[in-house]
Design an enzyme around this catalytic site. Structure first.
Site, PDB file in Angstrom:
ATOM      1  N   THR D  50      11.986  -6.389  -1.680  1.00  0.00           N
ATOM      2  CA  THR D  50      12.817  -6.524  -3.284  1.00  0.00           C
ATOM      3  C   THR D  50      13.702  -5.554  -3.431  1.00  0.00           C
ATOM      4  O   THR D  50      14.591  -6.137  -4.307  1.00  0.00           O
ATOM      5  CB  THR D  50      11.229  -6.174  -4.121  1.00  0.00           C
ATOM      6  OG1 THR D  50      10.135  -6.725  -3.767  1.00  0.00           O
ATOM      7  CG2 THR D  50      11.630  -6.378  -5.525  1.00  0.00           C
ATOM      8  N   TYR D 138       5.212  -2.286   9.053  1.00  0.00           N
ATOM      9  CA  TYR D 138       5.052  -3.532   8.087  1.00  0.00           C
ATOM     10  C   TYR D 138       5.282  -4.710   8.975  1.00  0.00           C
ATOM     11  O   TYR D 138       6.224  -4.663   9.730  1.00  0.00           O
ATOM     12  CB  TYR D 138       6.415  -3.116   7.130  1.00  0.00           C
ATOM     13  CG  TYR D 138       6.422  -4.278   6.328  1.00  0.00           C
ATOM     14  CD1 TYR D 138       5.442  -5.290   6.021  1.00  0.00           C
ATOM     15  CD2 TYR D 138       7.544  -4.361   5.626  1.00  0.00           C
ATOM     16  CE1 TYR D 138       5.991  -6.380   5.038  1.00  0.00           C
ATOM     17  CE2 TYR D 138       8.050  -5.416   4.775  1.00  0.00           C
ATOM     18  CZ  TYR D 138       7.059  -6.398   4.535  1.00  0.00           C
ATOM     19  OH  TYR D 138       7.564  -7.556   3.399  1.00  0.00           O
ATOM     20  N   LYS D 166       1.011  -2.416   6.941  1.00  0.00           N
ATOM     21  CA  LYS D 166       1.045  -3.365   5.646  1.00  0.00           C
ATOM     22  C   LYS D 166       1.185  -4.970   6.299  1.00  0.00           C
ATOM     23  O   LYS D 166       2.064  -5.043   7.265  1.00  0.00           O
ATOM     24  CB  LYS D 166       2.414  -3.219   4.737  1.00  0.00           C
ATOM     25  CG  LYS D 166       2.700  -4.239   3.905  1.00  0.00           C
ATOM     26  CD  LYS D 166       3.983  -3.819   3.131  1.00  0.00           C
ATOM     27  CE  LYS D 166       4.527  -5.051   2.246  1.00  0.00           C
ATOM     28  NZ  LYS D 166       5.871  -4.668   1.799  1.00  0.00           N
TER      29      LYS D 166
END
Lengths: 299, 299, 299, 299
Positions: D50, D138, D166
């Site tokens: 993001t 991640y 994640k």
């Protein structure tokens, strides 16, 4: 309005056993079915993928449907798989299931040619109009070769007696999406074994599983913990306990692995129908270990 | 050694026409078949995907095989599709094809359950031992649901009368890889229409195509330019001319589009078998335009 | 109109060599580049995937571009890779390439976020307006993470100085489709090594390949046989001869395998930049064998 | 042993706002960050997807990390994204994050070239040895281009300060599998927005989400219902309420949709960095409707 949903909980899918001469073994089928009912499952589903539906001829399919209804004897609902490549044969078997006393039928659209949505819709609609039983629309692109989106399944659910959806894509997002487009009350069932916990958390009414042949008590315990008690900590524990078995039977193919599992548990179920071959020896050994660990008693 | 390869060039796949009462129209089948032979194709292949094999029952399949052999009358070789989910039914139809005088049979392994390589190998081996005809192993995961690697196809080719491979994955690299692992003399055929030029450049012996129903002269001209004359410039020209039609029939599904195309060319071929529906009107209009441009004469 | 296409034939992609201290080895780069020109390739392309473009910082990229143009010395055209995640950096490097005398630039749209077609179009358009060099639009979803359809590539080709397409999806159908939508004269190049023969048969103007570091003569011979002599029989022979090497370098990743190959051929090229590691020993052994067989002389 | 896991609950991912001159807007970043902390999220994560991490240069990344830590002021933990294509740059930013007071760093292995597991392992190991902060590994093949299996993630978790995973593949089965192979106490977090409920049911410690910019109260309420209260009925209700927004921001890309959403909510956040373009008008209208329905108050 007639939105009859006769199923919930653990829906046990039965294997179709064969005799050594290659014929369907109806006696053994009735024994297996009766034993599964005794184990406490909430419904029985013959002639699904586990039941090797597409490998049976018309007479065999009829015999299995009839023998199952008799063996269950009304103790729990029976949902009969009636799928066929052609609409005419699907309709024939749906009518037969109704005649012999099934409580519901399941239909998976099957491909050789990929069907358009219009073709799939007419297929369901034609069969639905010819019977009064509730129908479960079964989505499993991995076996049937066709994928139905949540949006299209919602459209199918507008047919009065298409009242249930079985989702087997393995994507729990499909279930949430189905609730979005078909309404929160939509009756959907999970057909992807490794997704059992997630599907119940998403609101699935039931879990369609051949694992009920091998570890019925664990499948029932998951249902109890997550649905009846809302105890996610215990649910995760019992789910992780059975997960290696669920992964194994999916990876190895249900008929091969469930047959092998039943034999490990002491029940001879005969050969599979060619081209299907028995589970190879190293995998049988792995299954023995997994089954032993899942049931927590030596085998 | 018996490595008989009876096919080469343009192998025309025939549609199975139906009557309005839903029965197979054998007269129309013979007319279509005869006309395709007259157009100059090098072989005829009934009961393939275009022939809607999996949607026919046993008696219909036998009738189509027999009627085709008669209609061809020995003018070109006939290869009959004999695939079935079970080994027993495949074997039955392979024997039938041999008995009525076919020159070869084609087998695509079909899935409901994904088959292991061992299962596929035994399936082919069992059938191959029961007949003396040459067999074409057909790889098309998009319809059959199973994918055979070049390495595995090379293994199948070690069965004495499995002498040909038909590749329909659309990946020309598979063909080069097959040559690598099965030897430069391997007899492979292309079944992916939009790959026709690339496949011939890669050394394909032939092109298995339903386009022979609609534009036989263009398919033959491609073969002449690329194989007989090695004229890539002309080959590209004639290929690009027919490419829109090839793309269209693949995208829309062969039975739907070839039926519609035959009707546009003036031959009624009756309805498709449900759940298959006729090509929707806007697509028929698109097909009319494409067909007109390919054949360079107004329709 | 300015549809300048400065490239054809074998376009050799150069590795970026590193010193043991981790810095780019410009001397070695010039040696490798000069040797590749001497081998007869038709053009040189630094800062592509083989050149590890995305792993270099701005100064390194500029140094490689400048050193390459010098080493080539105008003997063949030079096309410099100028791609970057941001439009601003792409533009910066495109201008730099023009300033140091490159003949063309290559741009692959790169993803972290998937870009819309509008975003990709503006990316190209912004850079194209800022330079006067011809641009090659490079499609390789496997590395760049974005896929451009033939229809979209045709749209990009409407930008005056986007005059070339490099297709690396491995689907020869894309090339035929591009001819359909962008016109038969479209200048497309093949970037998928195992597709080299099929792409030339489809009309590719050239083959972009790092194999020119290891087997330049074989890549050139393929071009001669298929494009200049239209001899498909010989073309297939020379293609099958180099195919194992082409498959190997694609499968193992170009920087790892080409580095290892150069060292096997006697040229030290230093370490790769982390996280890239050298080709593992067993694969180096496999490469030695493949390289020996391709070049038909012992190594 | 040092298995420090400083995170749980809702981990809010912050957008990187830009000024109209294209520079990062640090003041706005601090405002947005402070507001997100005020909304009640359990942690703040700058420089993720993001935050457009890969589109920023080194100085910008450092400035964002430093400004965020200051804005948060120790009220909740801060996890800084430090990923880069090269190991050297990743290490640089990891050290920087530690120096400015971050509580954890997140690393996604990124591809241009597909990395081998050995390369990914060394990449993590090299960085982990150089810092003492806990690291979140991640996994998001859709953005990073590399997929790490649960088995490999379990191996990464053996590095002492790689303490968190994640998962953003969207497959809840990966999470159950991770528990199987890494132990029931493994600290995994969900990064796939539409999977939020299923992930918590599977035992996720937290949910990494940019939705915290737009609907922080709904994301927090889901956490309360499913994790703290184990109320699946209410959890499903609040999840279905926010699902359309979650689907929308995933489908449209987080930077585009979250920017547009913030502007709809009254906060100007400036342009995106090219090649990213603002959300098209029709989608902004759709977002306005979805946001209004999710928050149940008119906009």
């Amino acid at each position: 309005m007639n939105r009859h949903v006769p199923l919930r909980g653990i829906i046990g899918y039965t294997l179709t056993p064969f005799r050594t001469d290659g014929k369907v073994d109806l006696d053994k089928l009735q024994t297996l079915t009766g034993r599964m009912v005794d184990s406490g499952v909430h419904a029985i589903a013959p002639l699904g993928s586990t039941g090797c539906l597409p490998y049976l001829d018309d007479e065999e399919r009829e015999a299995v449907a009839e023998a199952t209804v008799k063996a269950v004897g009304g103790r729990v609902p029976v949902m009969v798989g009636v799928s066929s490549l052609t609409t005419e044969r699907t309709l024939h078997h749906a009518r037969f299931a109704e005649r012999v006393g099934a409580d519901a039928v399941m239909i998976i659209p099957m491909s050789y040619w990929k069907l358009t949505e219009e073709e799939i819709f007419r297929h369901f609609d034609t069969v639905a109009r010819a019977i009064s039983l509730p129908i479960m629309a079964y989505n499993n692109p991995a076996t049937g070769g066709l994928d139905m989106t949540p949006e299209f399944l919602a459209r199918l659910l507008e047919i009065p007696n298409v009242t249930m959806v079985k989702e087997s894509t393995g994507d729990v997002g499909r279930m949430h999406r189905l609730r979005q487009v078909a309404g929160e009350e939509v009756a959907f069932f999970n057909g992807s074994n490794p997704l059992a916990l997630a599907a119940f958390a998403a609101g699935a009414r039931g879990w369609c599983t051949a694992a009920a042949h091998l570890i019925p008590e664990l499948t029932l315990e998951l249902y109890r913990q997550v649905v009846e008690k809302a105890n996610l900590v215990e649910a995760r524990k019992v789910f992780q306990q059975q997960l290696p078995l669920l992964q194994f039977i999916v990876k190895g193919g249900l008929p091969r692995t469930v047959s092998a599992g039943l034999e490990l548990l002491g029940t001879e179920v005969g050969p599979l129908r060619a081209p299907l071959l028995p589970l190879p020896k190293p995998e049988v050994d792995a299954l023995r270990r997994i089954l032993g660990e899942a049931s927590s008693h030596p085998m």
